[in-house]
Design an enzyme around this catalytic site. Structure first.
Site: not given
Ligand code: GLN
Length: 536
Positions: A56, A191, A384, A408, A510, A512
């Site tokens: 954010y 300007t 992920c 987690e 990731h 992306e």
């Molecule tokens: N929170 C998860 C981890 O640490 C996934 C992390 C993420 O999505 N970048 O493994």
């Protein structure tokens, strides 16, 4: 002799003018003319890197091959240039101070008083020239984060001033990006803010060589003349940057305005050939002329802020173009999804992406979404945390492991199907300590993953602490959740997928981050293709 030339890009009037896109567009044009070009970003905040920032605050954290957690603008640089960036491409004030303070502790300053000038500015200047000195680049573009006049930008501006002087004439230029606002009540473009911003720059001893003016309306010849006169630049150096429908149009707009030619002229470099933008324009034309539209639900918890999932959204643009399909990404807040409303929330959605993330908030909604996609043959792609949610969902609903979870989210879960990586157990500091950067992954022949990539081994970028718990691998596999990608060194499961489903894949990494205009990421491309097919 080092002949690298430097282009510094500063911003004035307001933030969010898109310095990163202008820098990336100019770099693209210079690259397309045959110049080896790179871009680096210097950010004025005190965090050592953006890895510790909440999305954010600063949008997505982009990760490089060498494991740097960086500003999201580096993503734009890579997507435009198709050249990987590295640790050296992003420097923050925190990083600069940390390094100077460490040197001071080691006694490297020989008893001198350590000061902003020269010690901090020297450190900045050194880092600004690092990539240039590698010999790999003809032109290095340096984007200075923040807005001219900010207290925290001052050491950077002073460093640029010194460097411009040290590099000598024609070896560097300064491009200042400003806003020319339109006052509806007066019916006029104004300007004055630009004039003031250029003046602020002058007070710091820097003369802008080129002005790039963000505007909602065309700049008239008179207005350009006025800007040139009062801001002390040549007339052809007033570049209009009019709002574009897509950021991918900006290189062409800058070409029309002659930004690359003016820059080269001021750097005393030949224009070489006209920029080769064939591949780029083919992409643009596919992007702008889709044959069909699909709706992909992006299920995450940072959905209010578009920038949180920047690379994912861009990867869908690349994958959409590759499939001549308009990908409409619908943001869906996972926190508000439960078993009773999931069908309603996903109405009209053709495929689901469960997003990366951290912490407990919204995860039950993500798990419910995975179940829905799995049971209803809706194409699914988990990234992920999204992959971890797919594993938990399968463990709970297919293996019937009650309360299976990631440690987690629930340290006491009876079935920790996702658990902290062994190497993470001794980690106490938060910054830069995740499993980061590119890691190898072997793909199992005959799987969807192997088919998508068309090779036996890949390397993708990571950013996580938790992993698939191999204690459950046999049970999960026997029940049908295939481990199709495995890290050859650690045995860590990187990809899971389902057979007998139109498309169901979860990846621990990731993908992306590696999608570019020239190289759309293969899973995104296949996901879009599968959705199109499934819809038909
Ligand atoms: N929170 C998860 C981890 O640490 C996934 C992390 C993420 O999505 N970048 O493994």
């Amino acid at each position: 002799m080092n002949t690298t030339k430097y282009i510094f890009v500063t911003g004035g009037v307001t933030s969010s003018l898109g310095k990163g896109i202008i820098a990336a567009s100019l770099a693209k044009l210079l690259q397309a003319r045959g110049y080896r070009t790179t871009i680096q970003k210097f950010d004025p905040y005190i965090n050592v890197d953006p890895g510790t920032l909440n999305p954010y605050e600063h949008g997505e954290c982009f990760v490089t091959d060498d494991g740097a957690e960086t500003d999201l603008d580096l993503g734009h640089y890579e997507r435009f240039l198709n050249v990987p960036t590295s640790q050296a491409n992003n420097v923050t004030t925190g990083r600069v101070y940390l390094s100077v303070i460490e040197k001071e502790r080691r006694g490297e300053f020989l008893g001198k008083t350590v000061q902003v000038v020269p010690h901090i500015t020297n450190e900045i200047k050194e880092r600004m020239q690092l990539l240039g000195q590698s010999g790999d680049f003809d032109i290095v573009i340096t984007e200075i984060g923040g807005t001219v006049g900010d207290i925290e930008s001052l050491p950077y501006i002073e460093s640029v001033r010194q460097l411009v002087w040290e590099l000598g004439e024609h070896n560097s230029i300064v491009i200042h990006l400003t806003l020319v606002p339109y006052l509806a009540a007066a019916g006029e473009l104004k300007t004055k803010p630009t004039q003031h911003s250029v003046k602020t720059l002058m007070e710091s001893g820097i003369k802008a060589d080129i002005l790039v003016c963000r505007t909602e309306h065309e700049l008239s010849a008179d207005l350009r003349q006025k800007l040139a006169l009062f801001c002390n630049v040549t007339k052809e150096a007033v570049i209009q940057s009019i709002d574009a429908k897509t950021i991918y149009e900006v290189p062409n707009l800058m070409l029309e305005e002659g930004l690359d030619v003016v820059a080269l002229k001021k750097l005393d470099l030949p224009e070489k050939s006209a920029p080769d933008l064939k591949q780029w324009n083919e992409f643009l034309s596919r992007h702008k002329n889709p044959k069909q539209t699909i709706n992909i639900g992006l299920v995450g918890k940072y959905v209010e802020l578009q920038d949180s999932y920047k690379s994912i959204l861009e990867a869908f643009i690349h994958a959409g173009a590759a499939n001549e399909t308009k990908v409409n990404v619908v943001s869906i807040h996972s926190e508000y999804i439960d078993a009773s409303n999931v069908a309603e929330k996903l109405k009209g959605i053709d495929g689901i992406l469960v997003a990366p993330g951290f912490g407990e908030r919204g995860i039950e909604g993500k798990i419910e979404t995975v179940r829905y996609a799995r049971e209803n043959n809706l194409p699914f792609f988990g990234i992920c945390l999204g992959m971890q949610m797919a594993v938990i969902e399968y463990a709970r609903n297919v293996l019937h492991l009650e309360n299976a979870n990631s440690t987690e989210m629930n340290a006491e879960t009876p079935h920790p199907v996702i658990d902290l990586m062994e190497s993470q157990k001794t980690v106490t500091e938060k910054g830069g300590t995740m499993r980061l950067g590119a890691w190898k992954c072997d793909l199992k022949p005959g799987t969807l993953a192997h088919k998508i990539y068309g090779k036996d081994q890949i390397a993708e970028r990571h950013r996580h602490r938790y992993e698939y718990n191999n204690t459950y691998a046999e049970a999960l596999q026997n029940a049908g959740l295939v481990s199709s990608g495995i890290n050859p060194d650690t045995g860590l499961v990187e990809i899971v997928e389902l057979e007998n489903h139109p498309f169901f894949i979860g990846v621990q990494y990731h993908p992306e981050y590696k999608s570019t205009v020239a190289n759309p990421q293969p899973i995104f491309v296949s996901f879009v293709a599968a959705i199109v097919k499934n819809k038909k």
